[in-house]
Design an enzyme around this catalytic site. Structure first.
Site, PDB file in Angstrom:
ATOM      1  N   ASN A  25       0.814  -1.227   0.000  1.00 19.04           N
ATOM      2  CA  ASN A  25       0.000   0.000   0.000  1.00 19.04           C
ATOM      3  C   ASN A  25       0.841   1.269   0.000  1.00 19.04           C
ATOM      4  O   ASN A  25       0.346   2.340  -0.331  1.00 19.04           O
ATOM      5  CB  ASN A  25      -0.969  -0.004   1.191  1.00 19.04           C
ATOM      6  N   TYR A  51      16.308  -4.504  14.510  1.00 15.81           N
ATOM      7  CA  TYR A  51      16.053  -4.448  13.063  1.00 15.81           C
ATOM      8  C   TYR A  51      17.165  -5.160  12.285  1.00 15.81           C
ATOM      9  O   TYR A  51      16.900  -5.989  11.407  1.00 15.81           O
ATOM     10  CB  TYR A  51      15.958  -2.979  12.661  1.00 15.81           C
ATOM     11  N   LYS A 110      16.918  -8.507   9.897  1.00 13.66           N
ATOM     12  CA  LYS A 110      17.216  -8.411   8.466  1.00 13.66           C
ATOM     13  C   LYS A 110      18.370  -9.328   8.059  1.00 13.66           C
ATOM     14  O   LYS A 110      18.366  -9.871   6.955  1.00 13.66           O
ATOM     15  CB  LYS A 110      17.529  -6.960   8.096  1.00 13.66           C
TER      16      LYS A 110
HETATM   17  N1  LIG Z   1      13.093   2.914   3.446  1.00 12.08           N
HETATM   18  C1  LIG Z   1      14.312   2.464   3.486  1.00 12.08           C
HETATM   19  O1  LIG Z   1      15.269   3.236   3.388  1.00 12.08           O
HETATM   20  C2  LIG Z   1      14.592   0.992   3.603  1.00 12.08           C
HETATM   21  C3  LIG Z   1      15.926   0.580   3.542  1.00 12.08           C
HETATM   22  C4  LIG Z   1      16.216  -0.751   3.612  1.00 12.08           C
HETATM   23  C5  LIG Z   1      15.212  -1.677   3.753  1.00 12.08           C
HETATM   24  N2  LIG Z   1      13.910  -1.260   3.830  1.00 12.08           N
HETATM   25  C6  LIG Z   1      12.903  -2.319   3.973  1.00 12.08           C
HETATM   26  O2  LIG Z   1      11.990  -2.240   2.888  1.00 12.08           O
HETATM   27  C7  LIG Z   1      10.697  -2.670   3.319  1.00 12.08           C
HETATM   28  C8  LIG Z   1       9.690  -1.571   3.010  1.00 12.08           C
HETATM   29  O3  LIG Z   1      10.107  -0.397   3.668  1.00 12.08           O
HETATM   30  P1  LIG Z   1       9.423   1.042   3.431  1.00 12.08           P
HETATM   31  O4  LIG Z   1      10.464   2.038   3.626  1.00 12.08           O
HETATM   32  O5  LIG Z   1       8.645   1.001   2.186  1.00 12.08           O
HETATM   33  O6  LIG Z   1       8.494   1.075   4.709  1.00 12.08           O
HETATM   34  P2  LIG Z   1       7.131   1.838   4.994  1.00 12.08           P
HETATM   35  O7  LIG Z   1       6.929   2.942   4.024  1.00 12.08           O
HETATM   36  O8  LIG Z   1       7.168   2.115   6.449  1.00 12.08           O
HETATM   37  O9  LIG Z   1       6.052   0.684   4.680  1.00 12.08           O
HETATM   38  C9  LIG Z   1       6.065  -0.507   5.412  1.00 12.08           C
HETATM   39  C10 LIG Z   1       5.028  -1.441   4.843  1.00 12.08           C
HETATM   40  O10 LIG Z   1       5.004  -2.641   5.626  1.00 12.08           O
HETATM   41  C11 LIG Z   1       3.680  -2.859   6.064  1.00 12.08           C
HETATM   42  N3  LIG Z   1       3.633  -3.553   7.352  1.00 12.08           N
HETATM   43  C12 LIG Z   1       4.296  -3.248   8.495  1.00 12.08           C
HETATM   44  N4  LIG Z   1       3.968  -4.130   9.458  1.00 12.08           N
HETATM   45  C13 LIG Z   1       3.081  -5.012   8.920  1.00 12.08           C
HETATM   46  C14 LIG Z   1       2.377  -6.126   9.400  1.00 12.08           C
HETATM   47  N5  LIG Z   1       2.494  -6.557  10.671  1.00 12.08           N
HETATM   48  N6  LIG Z   1       1.555  -6.786   8.563  1.00 12.08           N
HETATM   49  C15 LIG Z   1       1.397  -6.383   7.297  1.00 12.08           C
HETATM   50  N7  LIG Z   1       2.036  -5.315   6.765  1.00 12.08           N
HETATM   51  C16 LIG Z   1       2.865  -4.634   7.574  1.00 12.08           C
HETATM   52  C17 LIG Z   1       3.069  -1.491   6.161  1.00 12.08           C
HETATM   53  O11 LIG Z   1       1.673  -1.589   6.187  1.00 12.08           O
HETATM   54  P3  LIG Z   1       0.765  -0.407   6.903  1.00 12.08           P
HETATM   55  O12 LIG Z   1       0.693   0.721   5.903  1.00 12.08           O
HETATM   56  O13 LIG Z   1      -0.536  -1.064   7.122  1.00 12.08           O
HETATM   57  O14 LIG Z   1       1.490  -0.026   8.149  1.00 12.08           O
HETATM   58  C18 LIG Z   1       3.621  -0.839   4.893  1.00 12.08           C
HETATM   59  O15 LIG Z   1       2.904  -1.265   3.771  1.00 12.08           O
HETATM   60  C19 LIG Z   1      10.817  -2.973   4.802  1.00 12.08           C
HETATM   61  O16 LIG Z   1      11.008  -4.366   4.990  1.00 12.08           O
HETATM   62  C20 LIG Z   1      12.051  -2.189   5.215  1.00 12.08           C
HETATM   63  O17 LIG Z   1      12.670  -2.766   6.329  1.00 12.08           O
HETATM   64  C21 LIG Z   1      13.587   0.057   3.761  1.00 12.08           C
END
Ligand SMILES: NC(=O)c1ccc[n+]([C@@H]2O[C@H](COP(=O)([O-])OP(=O)(O)OC[C@H]3O[C@@H](n4cnc5c(N)ncnc54)[C@H](OP(=O)(O)O)[C@@H]3O)[C@@H](O)[C@H]2O)c1
Length: 236
Positions: A13, A142, A146
Site C-alpha cells: 500500500n 532491526y 534483516k
Molecule cells: N526505506 C528504506 O530506506 C529501507 C531501507 C532498507 C530496507 N527497507 C525495507 O523495505 C521494506 C519496506 O520499507 P518502506 O520504507 O517502504 O516502509 P514503509 O513505508 O514504512 O512501509 C512498510 C510497509 O510494511 C507494512 N507492514 C508493516 N507491518 C506489517 C504487518 N504486521 N503486517 C502487514 N504489513 C505490515 C506497512 O503496512 P501499513 O501501511 O498497514 O502499516 C507498509 O505497507 C521494509 O522491509 C524495510 O525494512 C527500507
C-alpha cells in the site's frame, strides 16, 4: 520483460512495496498486494493481512488464489523499525520487530511454498536492508531481523532449489520513503556523506532489481544478497 505470472507483494500500500507492485503491473504481471490499511496501486488486487497473523495470511492467499491463481512470485516486503539503543530496548521492541520482519517472512514464504512446490516454479524475494550485514547503532533488533533473512533464503535455496524455486535477498540502502523521511535532516546529511553515490535511492530503483530477480534472466540466481545501496555496504 513481460510476464503474466501471479505476484504477491506484502505491504504494497505504500513505500517500497507499492513501487514494486507498480513495476510488476507495468511489466504485465497479475499483481496482488497485502495491506493492513489503504489500497495497493491501480491494477492490483488488495487483500487484507497482517504478517504477524498466520490465519489472516492464509485467508489472503486463498483470496489471491481464487481471483488470480497460485502465487508464483512472492515479495516479502512488509517491515517495521523500533529504533533505540540496546540498553533502552525493551523485549517488546525486539520481539515485535523480529516477529514482523523475520517471522512475517517465514509465514508468507511457508504459505506460498505449497503452490510453488506443486507448480515446480517459484521466485521468493525477501526485502532485507544494508544494515542487516553492516550493522547500525540503535537498530540491533532491526539489523538482527534483516540479517536472519540471509540464512533463511539460503536454507530455502538448499531445500527447494531442485524444484524450480529460487530465494534471494534484496538489501536496500537508504530509500526515499516514510521510513527515511522520519529521520532528522542532520542525520540524513550524515548518511549521504557516507554513501558513495551521494544520494538516497528512489523506491523504483529497488523495484527494478526485484522485477529482474522475478524474471527469466535471473532463473539461475538463488541464495544471493543483492545490494541496492549506492555502494554504502560494499564488502558486507
Ligand atoms: N526505506 C528504506 O530506506 C529501507 C531501507 C532498507 C530496507 N527497507 C525495507 O523495505 C521494506 C519496506 O520499507 P518502506 O520504507 O517502504 O516502509 P514503509 O513505508 O514504512 O512501509 C512498510 C510497509 O510494511 C507494512 N507492514 C508493516 N507491518 C506489517 C504487518 N504486521 N503486517 C502487514 N504489513 C505490515 C506497512 O503496512 P501499513 O501501511 O498497514 O502499516 C507498509 O505497507 C521494509 O522491509 C524495510 O525494512 C527500507
Amino acid at each position: 520483460m513481460s510476464s503474466e505470472r501471479v505476484v504477491l507483494v506484502t505491504g504494497g500500500n505504500r513505500g517500497i512495496g507499492r513501487a514494486i507492485a507498480e513495476r510488476f503491473v507495468r511489466d504485465g504481471y497479475r499483481v496482488a498486494v497485502t495491506a493492513r490499511s489503504g489500497e495497493g496501486p491501480d491494477g492490483t488486487l488488495t487483500v487484507r493481512a497482517d504478517v504477524t497473523d498466520s490465519a489472516s495470511l492464509d485467508a489472503a492467499f486463498t483470496e489471491v488464489e481464487q481471483q488470480l491463481g497460485p502465487v508464483e512470485v512472492l515479495v516479502a516486503n512488509a517491515g517495521i523499525t523500533k529504533d533505540t539503543l540496546l540498553l533502552r530496548m525493551s523485549e517488546d521492541d525486539f520481539d515485535s520487530v523480529v516477529a514482523t520482519n523475520l517471522g512475517g517472512s517465514f509465514r508468507v514464504v511457508k504459505r506460498a511454498s505449497k503452490g510453488m512446490l506443486r507448480a515446480r516454479f517459484g521466485r521468493i524475494i525477501l526485502i532485507s536492508s544494508v544494515v542487516g550485514l553492516y550493522g547500525s547503532a540503535g537498530q540491533a533488533n532491526y539489523a538482527a531481523s534483516k540479517s536472519a533473512l540471509v540464512g533463511f533464503a539460503r536454507s530455502i535455496t538448499r531445500e527447494l532449489g531442485g524444484r524450480g524455486i529460487t530465494a534471494n535477498v534484496v538489501a536496500p540502502g537508504f530509500i526515499e520513503t516514510d521510513m527515511t523521511a522520519e529521520l532528522p535532516e542532520e542525520t540524513q546529511a550524515q548518511y549521504k556523506a557516507n554513501i558513495p553515490a551521494g544520494r538516497f535511492a528512489t523506491a523504483d530503483e529497488v523495484a527494478g532489481v526485484v522485477t529482474w530477480l522475478a524474471g527469466d534472466d535471473a532463473g539461475y540466481i538463488s541464495g544471493a544478497v543483492i545490494p541496492v545501496d549506492g555502494g554504502l555496504g560494499m564488502g558486507h
